[in-house]
Scaffold this active site. Structure first.
Site, PDB file in Angstrom:
ATOM      1  CG  ASP A  14      -1.782  -1.229   1.339  1.00 29.26           C
ATOM      2  OD1 ASP A  14      -2.464  -1.572   0.363  1.00 29.26           O
ATOM      3  OD2 ASP A  14      -1.744  -1.880   2.404  1.00 29.26           O
ATOM      4  CG  HIS A  42      -1.260  -1.658  -7.980  1.00 30.68           C
ATOM      5  ND1 HIS A  42      -0.277  -2.131  -8.823  1.00 30.68           N
ATOM      6  CD2 HIS A  42      -0.955  -2.144  -6.753  1.00 30.68           C
ATOM      7  CE1 HIS A  42       0.572  -2.884  -8.127  1.00 30.68           C
ATOM      8  NE2 HIS A  42       0.170  -2.903  -6.885  1.00 30.68           N
TER       9      HIS A  42
END
EC number: 6.3.4.4
Length: 432
Positions: A14, A42
């Site tokens: 992340d 993403h």
């Protein structure tokens, strides 16, 4: 002469890889996924529009880029078709620009059922998986019983293998986990309803990559998750099921380590983690809540809130070792705006009192570990959207410099917002 660059997370995932991959894809011919599956979320913000890609490489949003899915990726036909549909509805040509290795293991409904059953059985001791069948699919690969994309070319043989595998899975699901079995015919029918689409995108990914290198074109390898979640080098057993590190490029795409010219590690200006497992600098106070709120720290795939903490230079030093990182991209610097003071973890104090500067390997070795912090002044100025390095507050520049000193690698790219334009490229990986 073309360059081959790998982009990977240097923390617990992340870190903002999707935006940076998208930013750099205007320089490349190929973007390659080499590990993980649709557990990777993403998030890209382009001209204010939000797109979340889970399986298809982020380069798909650039018309001149061909996207490759290497053999190290576990492929869910259902997730692939859903993502393709979303992109094609936006006018993006996927089928002609996406190539898939026939060696990719398939994620099928029994993998998902097993993932959920195991996590439910573990209760409070659960690993914290995304529940998408990633781990069980990799298990089948290692056990040499998994179905692969290549098996889609022979339905009769596929059905025979599927029956044998389902007998094994359903026995465990019904008799051990006390849940419903997975239906054989529905699984077979659903897979072959989309098999022709997938078969039409099959290619020899390794040969394509080596031809591209000979032709002198730029190649970008897009990693998923983060270094500290690597199956071998992460905080085991609280890890993902693939090699999230630079070595995954060789094993998951057939592109040897000597062919990589640059490894870009993505780091947040602080740390986050989703799911269970060690997190030495985790904050349980108002500072942690402020970081989570300002950073919008919720998983792109699961929506789960992320655990937040101060920057951990010890863990990132481990990432530098494992990946041979050439340079960093630091993201979310703007989230730290307004803090009077900031902390950086420079070492760990072990339960026996020993001071160490490198992270332990196994999760059990993190028990009782305390962070040793260095405190730095914060800044009150707004850094959101700043695109000139010299326009940053001096305290922010000092913070970046200190992190560079502690980890031994320069920050080559700096991100101050979610849009691709809110970025400073101090040293271009494809020029360096």
């Amino acid at each position: 002469m073309g360059k081959s660059v790998a982009i990977l997370g240097a923390q617990w995932g992340d870190e903002g890889k999707g935006k940076i991959v998208d930013l750099l894809t205007d320089r490349v011919k190929y973007v390659v996924r080499y590990q993980g599956g649709h557990n990777a979320g993403h998030t890209l913000i382009i001209n204010g529009e939000k797109t979340v890609l889970r399986l298809i490489p982020s380069g798909i949003l650039r018309e001149n880029v061909t996207c490759l899915i290497g053999n190290g990726v576990v492929l869910s036909p259902e997730a692939l078709m859903k993502e393709m549909g979303e992109l094609e509805a936006c006018g993006i040509n996927v089928r002609e620009r996406l190539k898939i290795s026939e060696a990719c293991p398939l994620i099928l409904p029994y993998h998902v059922a097993m993932d959920h059953a195991r996590e439910a059985a573990l209760g409070k001791n659960k690993i914290g998986t995304t529940g998408r069948g990633i781990g069980p699919a990799y298990e089948d690969k290692v056990a040499r019983r998994g179905l692969r994309v290549s098996d889609l070319f022979d339905k009769e043989a596929f059905a025979t293998k599927l029956k044998d595998i389902l007998d094994l899975y359903n026995f465990q699901l019904v008799h051990y986990y006390k849940v419903e079995p997975v239906d054989f015919q529905k699984t077979l029918d659903d897979v072959f309803a989309v098999a022709d689409v997938i078969k039409g995108m099959v290619a020899d990914v390794t040969t394509l990559l080596h031809q591209a290198r000979k032709e002198g074109v730029n190649i970008l390898f897009e990693g998923a998750q983060g270094t500290m979640l690597d199956i071998d080098h992460g905080t085991y057993p609280f890890v993902t099921s693939s090699n999230t590190t630079a070595g995954g490029v060789a094993t998951g795409a057939g592109f040897g380590p000597r062919n990589l010219d640059y490894v870009l590690g993505i780091i947040k200006a602080y740390c986050t983690r989703v799911g269970s497992g060690p997190f030495t600098t985790e904050l349980f106070n108002e500072e942690g809540e402020t970081i989570a709120r300002k950073g919008n720290e919720f998983g792109a795939v699961t929506g789960r809130p992320r655990r937040c903490g101060w920057f951990d230079a010890v863990a990132v030093r481990r990432a530098v070792q494992i990946n041979s990182i050439s340079g960093f991209c630091m993201t979310k610097l703007d989230v730290l705006d307004g803090f009077e003071t900031l902390k950086i973890c420079t070492a760990y104090k072990m339960p026996n009192g020993e001071i160490v500067e490198y992270a332990p390997m196994a999760a059990k070795d993190w028990e009782g570990v305390e962070p040793i912090y260095e405190t730095m002044p914060g800044w009150s100025e707004n850094t959101f959207g700043v695109i000139k390095y010299e326009a940053l507050p001096q305290a922010a520049l000092d913070y970046i410099k200190r992190i560079e000193e502690l980890v031994g690698v320069p920050v080559d790219i700096l991100s101050t917002g979610p849009d691709r334009i809110e970025t400073m490229i101090l040293r271009d990986p494809f020029v360096a």
